[in-house]
Scaffold this motif. Structure first.
Motif, PDB file in Angstrom:
ATOM      1  N   UNK A   3       3.715  -4.449  -8.181  1.00  0.00           N
ATOM      2  CA  UNK A   3       4.430  -4.184  -6.936  1.00  0.00           C
ATOM      3  C   UNK A   3       3.879  -2.969  -6.217  1.00  0.00           C
ATOM      4  N   UNK A   4       3.144  -2.100  -6.941  1.00  0.00           N
ATOM      5  CA  UNK A   4       2.583  -0.931  -6.280  1.00  0.00           C
ATOM      6  C   UNK A   4       1.390  -1.317  -5.413  1.00  0.00           C
ATOM      7  N   UNK A   5       0.672  -2.325  -5.841  1.00  0.00           N
ATOM      8  CA  UNK A   5      -0.498  -2.755  -5.073  1.00  0.00           C
ATOM      9  C   UNK A   5      -0.153  -3.918  -4.147  1.00  0.00           C
ATOM     10  N   UNK A   6       0.724  -4.804  -4.597  1.00  0.00           N
ATOM     11  CA  UNK A   6       1.072  -5.996  -3.828  1.00  0.00           C
ATOM     12  C   UNK A   6       2.534  -5.971  -3.394  1.00  0.00           C
ATOM     13  N   UNK A   7       2.752  -6.218  -2.126  1.00  0.00           N
ATOM     14  CA  UNK A   7       4.101  -6.333  -1.566  1.00  0.00           C
ATOM     15  C   UNK A   7       4.127  -7.597  -0.718  1.00  0.00           C
ATOM     16  N   UNK A   8       5.274  -8.254  -0.663  1.00  0.00           N
ATOM     17  CA  UNK A   8       5.355  -9.518   0.069  1.00  0.00           C
ATOM     18  C   UNK A   8       5.615  -9.267   1.552  1.00  0.00           C
ATOM     19  N   UNK A   9       4.917 -10.021   2.398  1.00  0.00           N
ATOM     20  CA  UNK A   9       5.133  -9.958   3.838  1.00  0.00           C
ATOM     21  C   UNK A   9       5.516 -11.312   4.389  1.00  0.00           C
ATOM     22  N   UNK A  63       9.676  -5.806  -3.430  1.00  0.00           N
ATOM     23  CA  UNK A  63       9.940  -5.504  -2.023  1.00  0.00           C
ATOM     24  C   UNK A  63       9.390  -6.565  -1.088  1.00  0.00           C
ATOM     25  N   UNK A  64      10.103  -6.781   0.025  1.00  0.00           N
ATOM     26  CA  UNK A  64       9.696  -7.761   1.023  1.00  0.00           C
ATOM     27  C   UNK A  64       9.789  -7.127   2.407  1.00  0.00           C
ATOM     28  N   UNK A  65       8.717  -7.220   3.172  1.00  0.00           N
ATOM     29  CA  UNK A  65       8.718  -6.806   4.575  1.00  0.00           C
ATOM     30  C   UNK A  65       8.792  -8.041   5.446  1.00  0.00           C
ATOM     31  N   UNK A  66       9.657  -8.021   6.465  1.00  0.00           N
ATOM     32  CA  UNK A  66       9.868  -9.202   7.298  1.00  0.00           C
ATOM     33  C   UNK A  66       9.803  -8.813   8.767  1.00  0.00           C
ATOM     34  N   UNK A  67       9.014  -9.548   9.538  1.00  0.00           N
ATOM     35  CA  UNK A  67       8.949  -9.295  10.971  1.00  0.00           C
ATOM     36  C   UNK A  67      10.016 -10.108  11.693  1.00  0.00           C
ATOM     37  N   UNK A  68      10.346  -9.645  12.897  1.00  0.00           N
ATOM     38  CA  UNK A  68      11.320 -10.368  13.728  1.00  0.00           C
ATOM     39  C   UNK A  68      10.849 -10.321  15.180  1.00  0.00           C
ATOM     40  N   UNK A 245       3.018  -3.609   4.540  1.00  0.00           N
ATOM     41  CA  UNK A 245       2.674  -2.187   4.566  1.00  0.00           C
ATOM     42  C   UNK A 245       3.897  -1.324   4.848  1.00  0.00           C
ATOM     43  N   UNK A 246       4.688  -1.720   5.833  1.00  0.00           N
ATOM     44  CA  UNK A 246       5.876  -0.938   6.196  1.00  0.00           C
ATOM     45  C   UNK A 246       6.906  -0.967   5.063  1.00  0.00           C
ATOM     46  N   UNK A 247       7.054  -2.136   4.435  1.00  0.00           N
ATOM     47  CA  UNK A 247       8.001  -2.245   3.315  1.00  0.00           C
ATOM     48  C   UNK A 247       7.588  -1.343   2.157  1.00  0.00           C
ATOM     49  N   UNK A 248       6.283  -1.119   2.020  1.00  0.00           N
ATOM     50  CA  UNK A 248       5.763  -0.287   0.945  1.00  0.00           C
ATOM     51  C   UNK A 248       5.704   1.187   1.336  1.00  0.00           C
ATOM     52  N   UNK A 249       6.092   1.488   2.579  1.00  0.00           N
ATOM     53  CA  UNK A 249       6.038   2.875   3.038  1.00  0.00           C
ATOM     54  C   UNK A 249       4.645   3.350   3.319  1.00  0.00           C
ATOM     55  N   UNK A 250       3.741   2.414   3.611  1.00  0.00           N
ATOM     56  CA  UNK A 250       2.340   2.796   3.895  1.00  0.00           C
ATOM     57  C   UNK A 250       2.169   3.133   5.381  1.00  0.00           C
TER      58      UNK A 250
END
Length: 250
Positions: A3-9, A63-68, A245-250
């Motif tokens: 999860x540190x390297x890969x996050x779902x978008x 973690x999951x980042x989702x656009x709208x 990236x945003x979900x991971x705080x990058x």
């Protein structure tokens, strides 16, 4: 997956919802994306169901980042142009997180997510000054950056152009619906870019969305714009990458 390297978008659009795990070190999809059609009408519950379908396709846990496709502040939807108006006022992160079984969810504007990815890994990498990414699809999304810093929720597709919202005049959907030739559509895009340039005087326009794969068919036809104009390098995966990236705080 790490999860540190890969996050779902997940990228939620007016016509399709697509997602994949993202390799945050490479700024690219870690697996081939999975796409489903956006439900019609695109109500909160219906869209949440399709998002869950995309995430569960990978058996994802993390973690999951989702656009709208609209203005999002503090994970709450403020506008909804190409989906159901029932989204307005909804805490999207809470709704989607509950539907995903309590996974941590971050929600942001779709074009802002694409812009974040392009500025880190794509056509905007290392660029200073004012950079504007415009995504052409069901509507027109925008992401404005000043020296690499995002000005969120600009939604420049709703600027008035010739008495209409710009995205009702120059989006990819309009090109398809009206069966416009590439030269005809390029002239409309040119007028829109000229209007945005008059307002913001950017150094660079990045053209994103699915149509960026066919940039050679219309970008060479655009004239009279002082800013440099380039296609998005991450093309239609930019929203997925930026959301992760945003979900991971990058």
């Amino acid at each position: 997956m790490n999860a540190m390297r890969n996050v779902f978008g997940v990228d939620v659009g007016g016509s399709g919802i697509k997602g994949a795990p993202v390799d945050l070190e490479r700024g690219d999809l870690a697996q081939e994306r999975h796409k489903v059609l956006t439900p019609q009408p695109a109500t909160p519950e219906a869209v949440a169901g399709r998002v869950a379908e995309v995430v569960s396709h990978f058996g994802w846990s993390g973690p999951v980042g989702i656009t709208f496709p609209g203005v999002v502040t503090a994970n709450t939807v403020r506008t909804a142009a190409n989906v159901s108006k029932k989204w307005v006022g909804v805490d999207a992160a809470r709704l989607l997180g509950d539907r995903l079984g309590g996974l941590p969810v971050t929600v942001l504007n779709d074009a802002d997510a694409a812009g974040v990815a392009e500025m880190r890994f794509g056509a905007g990498k290392g660029r200073k000054g004012t950079v504007i990414l415009l995504t052409f699809g069901t509507g027109i999304g925008s992401a404005v950056f000043i020296d690499g810093n995002l000005v969120p929720n600009t939604e420049l597709g709703h600027l008035e152009l010739h008495g209409h919202e710009a995205e009702k005049h120059a989006s990819t959907k309009v090109k398809e619906d009206e069966e416009l030739s590439w030269p005809h559509w390029a002239r409309r895009v040119q007028k829109y870019l000229a209007h945005v340039e008059m307002l913001f005087s950017p150094e660079l326009f990045i053209i994103g969305g699915g149509v960026s794969r066919k940039a050679d068919k219309f970008l060479p036809l655009i004239e009279g714009i002082e800013a440099e104009i380039v296609p998005a390098q991450l093309q239609n995966n930019a929203g997925i990458v930026g959301a992760a990236m945003v979900a991971a705080g990058r």
